[in-house]
Motif scaffolding. Structure first.
Motif: not given
Lengths: 112, 114
Positions: A51-56, A64-68
């Motif tokens: 959850s604290n990563e944005r891209e891998k 990509t991950l956008d938790t917002s």
């Protein structure tokens, strides 16, 4: 229950093109995982993003991950016919000890 | 490599039969899971287990039971098979003390109940 929902349900592209699949979820998570399933087989883990990563990145995969927005995307670059499979996202709840919840998957067809 | 094996790839049973689906993992994983997969419904969790002799109901436990007498083996039991239990059954395992870690899947058992 919390569930990742993949979009689109099905995707058909030509070999060499990029494929993008999206996953949306409902509640806060610790991590999000992507799995692949070849026809009639079990699932294989591809990549985990916290959850604290944005891209891998992993090879031709980019997540990509956008938790917002509570959403993730899986990009497969320079697709090959062998990438034809179903792709699932799986999420865990940030509280409690409940198992992963899998979405219904995106069925990708890569045409040679 | 983690290996999860399932006793059968294909199985045909008759309505009312007792059916055993066996799953074995060789990586000393604490957690094991049984899912069924149906077109349009994705993976649905039937039962899972955090440890030997422990079991927890998933989303659709009705008509199923499980047994985990040894850490490496998790059995799914259909007490009296019905046609609506025709499905693909997937077993998985994961390490760690929680159930959130990466899961490793077996090849699946395609069950047909006539």
């Amino acid at each position: 229950s919390q569930q990742g929902e993949e979009d689109p349900q099905a995707l058909s592209i030509q070999e060499g093109e990029n494929a993008t699949m999206n996953c949306s979820y409902k509640t806060s998570i610790n991590n999000l995982q992507w799995y692949r399933q070849n026809s009639g087989r079990g699932l294989v883990h591809l990549i985990l993003i916290r959850s604290n990563e944005r891209e891998k990145h992993s090879g031709r995969l980019r997540v990509t991950l956008d938790t917002s927005k509570k959403s993730s995307s899986l990009l497969i670059t320079a697709s090959r016919a062998a990438d034809t499979a179903s792709y699932f996202c799986a999420t865990d709840a940030s509280t409690g000890n409940t198992p992963l919840v899998f979405g219904k998957g995106t069925r990708l067809s890569v045409i040679a | 490599d983690v290996k999860v094996t399932q006793s059968s790839r294909y199985l045909v049973k008759r309505t009312g039969e007792k059916v055993f689906l066996e799953c074995v993992q060789d990586m000393d994983h604490e957690n094991m899971f049984w899912y069924r997969q149906d077109p349009g419904l994705g993976l649905r969790l039937i039962y899972f287990s955090y440890d030997v002799k422990m079991k927890e109901k998933g989303d659709i436990p009705e008509g199923y039971s499980v047994s985990r007498e040894k850490k490496e083996r998790f059995s799914l039991i259909l007490e009296s098979a019905s046609t609506n239990q025709t499905s693909m059954y997937l077993c998985a395992s994961s390490p760690g003390t929680g159930a959130r870690e990466t899961q490793y899947f077996g090849p699946g058992t395609r069950l047909l109940v006539l």
